[in-house]
Motif scaffolding. Structure first.
Motif, PDB file in Angstrom:
ATOM      1  N   UNK A   1       0.804  -1.206   0.000  1.00 17.39           N
ATOM      2  CA  UNK A   1       0.000   0.000   0.000  1.00 17.39           C
ATOM      3  C   UNK A   1       0.840   1.261   0.000  1.00 17.39           C
ATOM      4  N   UNK A   2       0.269   2.362  -0.470  1.00 14.00           N
ATOM      5  CA  UNK A   2       0.989   3.635  -0.509  1.00 14.00           C
ATOM      6  C   UNK A   2       1.094   4.267   0.872  1.00 14.00           C
ATOM      7  N   UNK A   3       2.137   5.063   1.074  1.00 14.16           N
ATOM      8  CA  UNK A   3       2.285   5.818   2.312  1.00 14.16           C
ATOM      9  C   UNK A   3       1.364   7.028   2.293  1.00 14.16           C
ATOM     10  N   UNK A   4       0.901   7.453   3.463  1.00 13.71           N
ATOM     11  CA  UNK A   4       0.217   8.736   3.569  1.00 13.71           C
ATOM     12  C   UNK A   4       1.177   9.842   3.148  1.00 13.71           C
ATOM     13  N   UNK A   5       0.620  10.980   2.735  1.00 14.07           N
ATOM     14  CA  UNK A   5       1.455  12.061   2.224  1.00 14.07           C
ATOM     15  C   UNK A   5       2.475  12.515   3.256  1.00 14.07           C
ATOM     16  N   UNK A   6       2.051  12.678   4.526  1.00 15.23           N
ATOM     17  CA  UNK A   6       2.996  13.137   5.543  1.00 15.23           C
ATOM     18  C   UNK A   6       4.039  12.077   5.839  1.00 15.23           C
ATOM     19  N   UNK A   7       3.629  10.806   5.846  1.00 13.44           N
ATOM     20  CA  UNK A   7       4.589   9.730   6.081  1.00 13.44           C
ATOM     21  C   UNK A   7       5.590   9.633   4.942  1.00 13.44           C
ATOM     22  N   UNK A   8       5.120   9.847   3.714  1.00  9.96           N
ATOM     23  CA  UNK A   8       6.015   9.813   2.555  1.00  9.96           C
ATOM     24  C   UNK A   8       7.037  10.942   2.631  1.00  9.96           C
ATOM     25  N   UNK A   9       6.585  12.134   3.022  1.00 13.45           N
ATOM     26  CA  UNK A   9       7.519  13.269   3.151  1.00 13.45           C
ATOM     27  C   UNK A   9       8.553  12.986   4.235  1.00 13.45           C
ATOM     28  N   UNK A  10       8.108  12.441   5.357  1.00 15.49           N
ATOM     29  CA  UNK A  10       9.041  12.120   6.437  1.00 15.49           C
ATOM     30  C   UNK A  10      10.055  11.070   5.999  1.00 15.49           C
ATOM     31  N   UNK A  11       9.605  10.090   5.226  1.00 14.32           N
ATOM     32  CA  UNK A  11      10.515   9.047   4.762  1.00 14.32           C
ATOM     33  C   UNK A  11      11.601   9.636   3.861  1.00 14.32           C
ATOM     34  N   UNK A  12      11.199  10.526   2.965  1.00 18.40           N
ATOM     35  CA  UNK A  12      12.169  11.179   2.088  1.00 18.40           C
ATOM     36  C   UNK A  12      13.201  11.947   2.915  1.00 18.40           C
ATOM     37  N   UNK A  13      12.730  12.712   3.900  1.00 19.20           N
ATOM     38  CA  UNK A  13      13.640  13.513   4.730  1.00 19.20           C
ATOM     39  C   UNK A  13      14.586  12.628   5.532  1.00 19.20           C
ATOM     40  N   UNK A  14      14.052  11.540   6.074  1.00 15.93           N
ATOM     41  CA  UNK A  14      14.879  10.647   6.892  1.00 15.93           C
ATOM     42  C   UNK A  14      15.945   9.968   6.039  1.00 15.93           C
ATOM     43  N   UNK A  15      15.567   9.458   4.874  1.00 20.55           N
ATOM     44  CA  UNK A  15      16.543   8.769   4.030  1.00 20.55           C
ATOM     45  C   UNK A  15      17.607   9.734   3.508  1.00 20.55           C
ATOM     46  N   UNK A  16      17.207  10.955   3.174  1.00 16.99           N
ATOM     47  CA  UNK A  16      18.185  11.945   2.734  1.00 16.99           C
ATOM     48  C   UNK A  16      19.154  12.284   3.862  1.00 16.99           C
ATOM     49  N   UNK A  17      18.627  12.444   5.084  1.00 19.67           N
ATOM     50  CA  UNK A  17      19.487  12.749   6.227  1.00 19.67           C
ATOM     51  C   UNK A  17      20.427  11.592   6.519  1.00 19.67           C
ATOM     52  N   UNK A  18      19.913  10.369   6.473  1.00 18.20           N
ATOM     53  CA  UNK A  18      20.752   9.197   6.735  1.00 18.20           C
ATOM     54  C   UNK A  18      21.857   9.069   5.691  1.00 18.20           C
ATOM     55  N   UNK A  19      21.519   9.279   4.425  1.00 18.27           N
ATOM     56  CA  UNK A  19      22.523   9.200   3.360  1.00 18.27           C
ATOM     57  C   UNK A  19      23.636  10.219   3.585  1.00 18.27           C
ATOM     58  N   UNK A  20      23.252  11.434   3.937  1.00 15.44           N
ATOM     59  CA  UNK A  20      24.233  12.493   4.166  1.00 15.44           C
ATOM     60  C   UNK A  20      25.132  12.171   5.362  1.00 15.44           C
ATOM     61  N   UNK A  21      24.523  11.779   6.481  1.00 21.21           N
ATOM     62  CA  UNK A  21      25.292  11.529   7.703  1.00 21.21           C
ATOM     63  C   UNK A  21      26.163  10.289   7.572  1.00 21.21           C
ATOM     64  N   UNK A  22      25.622   9.218   7.001  1.00 20.44           N
ATOM     65  CA  UNK A  22      26.416   8.006   6.842  1.00 20.44           C
ATOM     66  C   UNK A  22      27.617   8.264   5.942  1.00 20.44           C
ATOM     67  N   UNK A  23      27.404   9.069   4.894  1.00 19.21           N
ATOM     68  CA  UNK A  23      28.496   9.377   3.975  1.00 19.21           C
ATOM     69  C   UNK A  23      29.570  10.220   4.654  1.00 19.21           C
ATOM     70  N   UNK A  24      29.151  11.176   5.466  1.00 18.55           N
ATOM     71  CA  UNK A  24      30.105  12.090   6.107  1.00 18.55           C
ATOM     72  C   UNK A  24      30.863  11.434   7.259  1.00 18.55           C
ATOM     73  N   UNK A  25      30.152  10.642   8.087  1.00 16.85           N
ATOM     74  CA  UNK A  25      30.732  10.154   9.335  1.00 16.85           C
ATOM     75  C   UNK A  25      30.977   8.651   9.387  1.00 16.85           C
TER      76      UNK A  25
END
Length: 214
Positions: A29-53
Motif C-alpha cells: 500500500x501507498x504511504x500517507x502524504x505526511x509519512x512519505x515526506x518524512x521518509x524522504x527527509x529521513x533517508x536523505x538525512x541518513x545518506x548524508x550523515x552516513x556518507x560524512x561520518x
C-alpha cells in the motif's frame, strides 16, 4: 555515496517484472502524504550523515535531528539503525535494479549474456565502493542477514539467469560463488585491509566472472 533522494520509491511500485526477479523495498500500500515526506527527509538525512561520518558514528538521534522528525516517528518507521540502513539500501539498490531491467547495454538488455554479467560485476562493485559502510552493516547485522534480503535474491537470480545463458555448469552455485566474492566484508578486506586499487579489483573479479561463465 549519493545523498540526493528525490522521493519515496519501492521495488514493487517502480518495476513491473516477473515474480522470479524479486525486487527490493517492497511495501504494502501507498504511504500517507505526511509519512512519505518524512521518509524522504529521513533517508536523505541518513545518506548524508552516513556518507560524512560512517554508519558507526551516526546515531538515530542524529538522523532524527537532521531530518527534522521526532525520534518516535523514526523508531516506529525503521526500528533501529540497521533497519534504517536497510531502507536506505532499498532506495539505492533500486537504481542498480533499474539499470539491469530498463537501462541500456551492456548492463541492461541488448548485450550478450557474458557482456551483461561482466557489466553487472563492475556496476555492483561501484555500488559497493560508494556505499560500503551501509552495505556492510546490512549484511552483517545478524548471521546470514544478506541471504534474507530481497536484493540478494534479485542479484542471484539475475546472475544465475545470465550464467544459464552462457551454458555455465551449475549456474546457481556459480552465482552464489560470484556474489560471495562481492560481499561488503570481502570487498572491504581487499580495498581497505590489503590496499588493493579499485580498478585492479574490478579487473580481477571480471576475470573470475568470465571463468565462472565458461
Amino acid at each position: 555515496m549519493p545523498a540526493e533522494i528525490s522521493g519515496p520509491r519501492s521495488g514493487s511500485s517502480k518495476f513491473s517484472i516477473d515474480i522470479s526477479f524479486p525486487t527490493v523495498g517492497a511495501q504494502v500500500g501507498p504511504l500517507r502524504a505526511d509519512a512519505a515526506r518524512n521518509r524522504v527527509k529521513v533517508l536523505a538525512a541518513a545518506a548524508e550523515l552516513f556518507s560524512e561520518r560512517g554508519v558507526a558514528n551516526v546515531t538515530m538521534d542524529d538522523v532524527a535531528s537532521t531530518a527534522g522528525v521526532g525520534k518516535g516517528t523514526l523508531y516506529r518507521r525503521f526500528g533501529d539503525k540497521s533497519g534504517l540502513a536497510t531502507a536506505l539500501l532499498d532506495h539505492l539498490e533500486s537504481e542498480l535494479q533499474d539499470g539491469i531491467l530498463n537501462g541500456p547495454p551492456p548492463l541492461g538488455g541488448g548485450a550478450s549474456p557474458m557482456e551483461r554479467l561482466i557489466a553487472f560485476t563492475t556496476a555492483y562493485l561501484e555500488f559497493l565502493r560508494d556505499s560500503l559502510d551501509i552495505v556492510l552493516l546490512s549484511q552483517t547485522s545478524t548471521t546470514g542477514a544478506r541471504f534474507r534480503t530481497g536484493s540478494h535474491a534479485f542479484w542471484r537470480r539475475h546472475c544465475e539467469y545470465l550464467l544459464e545463458q552462457c551454458a555455465a555448469p551449475a549456474p546457481g552455485i556459480a552465482a552464489d560463488v560470484l556474489l560471495a566474492g562481492m560481499t561488503a566484508e570481502q570487498v572491504q578486506h581487499w580495498l581497505v585491509d590489503q590496499g588493493m586499487e579499485f580498478d585492479a579489483l574490478v579487473e580481477s573479479l571480471s576475470q573470475v566472472t568470465r571463468s565462472l561463465a565458461t
